[in-house]
Design a protein around this motif. Structure first.
Motif, PDB file in Angstrom:
ATOM      1  N   SER A 193       8.980  -1.478   4.223  1.00  0.00           N
ATOM      2  CA  SER A 193       7.735  -1.346   4.956  1.00  0.00           C
ATOM      3  C   SER A 193       7.930  -1.905   6.340  1.00  0.00           C
ATOM      4  CB  SER A 193       6.627  -2.094   4.235  1.00  0.00           C
ATOM      5  OG  SER A 193       6.807  -3.472   4.376  1.00  0.00           O
ATOM      6  N   TYR A 194       7.151  -1.420   7.253  1.00  0.00           N
ATOM      7  CA  TYR A 194       7.418  -1.721   8.668  1.00  0.00           C
ATOM      8  C   TYR A 194       6.219  -2.356   9.307  1.00  0.00           C
ATOM      9  CZ  TYR A 194      10.341   1.953   6.996  1.00  0.00           C
ATOM     10  OH  TYR A 194      11.155   2.713   6.215  1.00  0.00           O
ATOM     11  N   GLY A 195       5.467  -3.102   8.528  1.00  0.00           N
ATOM     12  CA  GLY A 195       4.292  -3.708   9.123  1.00  0.00           C
ATOM     13  C   GLY A 195       3.174  -2.706   9.109  1.00  0.00           C
ATOM     14  N   SER A 196       2.213  -2.895   8.247  1.00  0.00           N
ATOM     15  CA  SER A 196       1.187  -1.882   8.122  1.00  0.00           C
ATOM     16  C   SER A 196       0.370  -1.851   9.396  1.00  0.00           C
ATOM     17  CB  SER A 196       0.300  -2.190   6.933  1.00  0.00           C
ATOM     18  OG  SER A 196      -0.199  -3.496   7.064  1.00  0.00           O
ATOM     19  N   GLN A 197       0.029  -0.663   9.819  1.00  0.00           N
ATOM     20  CA  GLN A 197      -0.684  -0.535  11.077  1.00  0.00           C
ATOM     21  C   GLN A 197      -2.038   0.106  10.892  1.00  0.00           C
ATOM     22  OE1 GLN A 197      -0.443   2.609  13.388  1.00  0.00           O
ATOM     23  NE2 GLN A 197      -0.986   1.651  15.305  1.00  0.00           N
ATOM     24  N   TYR A 218       1.780   6.253   4.858  1.00  0.00           N
ATOM     25  CA  TYR A 218       2.290   5.982   6.198  1.00  0.00           C
ATOM     26  C   TYR A 218       3.398   4.936   6.158  1.00  0.00           C
ATOM     27  CZ  TYR A 218       2.228   4.414  11.044  1.00  0.00           C
ATOM     28  OH  TYR A 218       2.580   4.061  12.311  1.00  0.00           O
ATOM     29  N   ASP A 219       4.487   5.254   6.822  1.00  0.00           N
ATOM     30  CA  ASP A 219       5.607   4.314   6.944  1.00  0.00           C
ATOM     31  C   ASP A 219       6.235   3.924   5.606  1.00  0.00           C
ATOM     32  OD1 ASP A 219       6.256   3.975   9.530  1.00  0.00           O
ATOM     33  OD2 ASP A 219       5.336   2.018   9.805  1.00  0.00           O
ATOM     34  N   GLY A 263       5.304   8.187  16.457  1.00  0.00           N
ATOM     35  CA  GLY A 263       6.566   7.485  16.619  1.00  0.00           C
ATOM     36  C   GLY A 263       7.623   8.379  17.230  1.00  0.00           C
ATOM     37  N   LEU A 276      13.421   8.019   9.072  1.00  0.00           N
ATOM     38  CA  LEU A 276      12.405   7.737   8.047  1.00  0.00           C
ATOM     39  C   LEU A 276      12.277   8.910   7.069  1.00  0.00           C
ATOM     40  CD1 LEU A 276       9.572   6.061  10.160  1.00  0.00           C
ATOM     41  CD2 LEU A 276      11.347   4.956   8.786  1.00  0.00           C
TER      42      LEU A 276
END
Lengths: 428, 181
Positions: B33-37, B83-84, B121, B129
């Motif tokens: 995970s890439y930091g939920s936005q 997402y992500d 992105g 991804l």
């Protein structure tokens, strides 16, 4: 001052561009409040010529963000040589610089004389006679713009450069992709490649003769190198997995790229002569979007080794890559400025994805664009502008912002999405 | 130089079945995970790899569903992602299992797993991804006993959206892995 003569080579275009509507037009979206007032007087004798050279020069100068041209309708005198310039007239119009000139048709082409005047200094700065072979009046105009820009700003002009970009139309399984090369003002576009599979990431060789790009035409990604003038090309890499993000070294002998043949995407450097690849990064995360520093000693790339995408810098000759970006949780697709002292990148803020810059000497990141779905920044070879892809309504368009963020313009396309711009090096 | 011949044939006609109403049910576990936005991301953000390992039900599972069903390529050939994320959501496990059964029952069948992202992105990062998503499905199938020689992965990143649009409805239909036979 001396008058130089420049011969313009007439290029025979064997391939007639059938998709003329792929030309891009310019819309200035933000003017700089520090722009210099300049007048570009219509060139005498240019009526009836295929291009209005003075207008092209004026548009070039305005697009740069450095100049605020006087409207033609305000010019109640229209001198065409320095001797006839009444300095008081132009001073009363608050013009600081004035361009005058004349054009005439010759055997096999045109001849254009232009002069640049410093109104406040009451002097002629430069002048030149430009010989145009064939129909290349636009090329001549961009050359004149380059001379004027450099004479006033001391910065080399980049109006005679090109941009490569990718177009896409359709959706799902029915898509058409095109790779184009156009003048830096979006005009005179020529199709380089067309495909019903994706085309991505065009990158200019440092001599401006070749493009490396990613094409899915075999239903998987491969990197190709194509000679722009002849169309001849080779398939450079087609390893298992991702073959992406090609970036030429400044000496043109190597191409950095992202390959996932050994698992996750890693940065590799390919020797162009023998196409052998050397692995540069080695970890369990995504490493992609490499860019070379102008001195060829460093590589900037995107990695999610810290969790989310951030920019890292690798120094040739080993050692661990150093993390450069710390603002926010998404910083990607970095590019160096031509002096190697700044990087331009895509930064995700609360507003969205935006073009930003950061000094390498400090960590401060500054957002440059006002749009919020930006991608693929590419820096002009003189470092004054950054071109990038963004969204206007539901369409992908190209946009550009000055390196100081003060001015910007858009290059809308008549049809389809336009993306993945790559600004060429200096070509002359 | 290593030029790999394109040896994979795409025999069956492509029919993408769009599953309506992509549920917001969170994944059963966390992938990278890439930091939920945004709000669409559910679940915690523990980072880690090896998403497939917890699916390790015995390779025999599902084989009792009948020979007839396993002789046809499953109709549902698209699964969707948060997402992500590259986590296979629980609601799509049955879809992946049906492909696992088909591929096990038909050892000569070949599938190309196409990974896709939404348009947000940068393009090449999204390419990576998309590959992660397709790799997650490949690992899952492998754990279910599908031979690696039957599978390959191609990421299209954000280059081939299924639908146009700049809202979550469009984005959610574009974050997908498609089974191509």
């Amino acid at each position: 001052m001396q008058s130089l003569s420049k011969v313009w080579l007439f290029c025979v275009l064997l391939l007639v561009n059938t998709v003329a509507s792929a030309d891009l037009t310019i819309e200035i979206t933000r003017g700089s409040d520090q722009a210099l007032p300049i007048g570009v007087v219509p060139f005498a004798g240019s009526d009836g010529m295929p291009e209005d050279v003075a207008q092209i020069v004026q548009d070039d100068l305005e697009r740069s963000g450095y100049f605020d041209p006087l409207e033609r309708s305000a010019m109640f005198e229209q001198p065409n040589q320095s001797e006839d310039v009444q300095f008081d007239t132009w001073r009363s119009l608050d013009v600081r610089y004035l361009v005058v000139g004349r054009a005439e048709q010759t055997n096999g082409g045109f001849e254009i004389q232009f002069e640049l005047m410093d109104i406040s200094g009451q002097r002629r700065m430069i002048g030149e006679t430009v010989t145009v072979r064939g129909n290349d009046l636009r090329g001549a105009a961009h050359y004149i713009s380059d001379q004027i820009f450099e004479a006033i700003t001391d910065i080399r002009g980049a109006f005679s450069t090109k941009i490569a970009y990718v177009t896409a139309q359709g959706i799902g399984d029915n898509m058409q992709f095109g790779l184009y090369v156009a003048d830096a003002d979006g005009r005179r576009s020529e199709q380089v490649l067309t495909s019903d599979e994706p085309i991505m990431s065009p990158a200019w060789s440092p001599d401006g003769t070749k493009l490396a790009y990613v094409s899915f035409e075999t239903e998987r990604p491969a990197i190709y190198i194509q000679d722009v003038a002849t169309g001849q090309r080779i398939k450079a890499t087609s390893f298992d997995g991702i073959n992406g993000a090609p970036a030429w070294s400044p000496d043109g002998r190597r191409i950095a790229m992202s390959l996932s043949k050994d698992g996750q995407p890693e940065i590799y450097i390919m020797d162009v002569a023998n196409r052998s690849v050397e692995r540069i990064t080695n970890n369990n995360s995504i490493d992609t979007e490499p860019a070379w520093s102008p001195d060829g000693r460093r590589l900037l790339f995107t990695s999610d080794r810290s969790g989310g995408p951030q920019l890292y810098q690798y120094s040739m000759g080993g050692g661990e890559a150093e993390r450069l970006t710390f603002t926010g949780n998404y910083n990607a697709r970095g590019r160096y400025s031509p002096d190697g002292e700044q990087i331009f990148l895509i930064h995700r803020s609360s507003n969205g994805y935006q073009v930003a810059k950061q000094d390498l000497s400090g960590n401060r990141l500054v957002v440059l664009s006002e749009s919020t779905r930006d991608e693929s920044p590419s820096v002009a070879p003189n470092g004054t502008m950054v071109i990038f892809a963004t969204q206007q309504g539901n369409s992908g368009v190209l946009s550009a912002v000055s390196a100081d963020g003060r001015s910007s313009f858009r290059l809308p396309s008549a049809q389809g999405d336009v993306r993945d711009p790559a600004w060429s090096p200096f070509l002359n | 130089m290593q030029l790999k011949p394109l040896a994979r044939s795409l025999a069956a006609a492509l029919s993408i079945v769009v599953i309506a109403g992509c549920s917001s049910t969170g994944g059963t576990q966390d992938g990278d995970s890439y930091g939920s936005q945004d709000g669409s991301t559910t679940g915690s953000s523990t980072s880690g790899t090896g998403t497939g390992s917890q699916y390790g039900s015995s390779s025999g599972s599902g084989s009792s569903s009948g020979q007839q069903a396993d002789s046809r390529i499953p109709e549902v050939r698209t699964i969707y992602f948060d997402y992500d994320r590259d986590t296979i959501k629980s609601e799509y496990e049955s879809v992946v299992m049906s492909h696992a059964r088909y591929l096990r029952a038909n050892p000569s069948a070949q599938v190309v797993l196409h990974g896709h992202t939404d348009e947000r992105g940068t393009r090449e990062y999204n390419m990576a991804l998309g590959e992660r998503r397709a790799n997650a499905v490949e690992r899952f199938l492998n754990i279910q006993g599908v031979s690696p020689s039957q599978m390959s992965v191609v990421s299209y990143g954000e280059e081939r959206p299924a639908v146009n649009g700049q809202d979550e409805s469009a984005y959610s239909q574009n974050r997908r892995v498609v089974f191509n036979y």
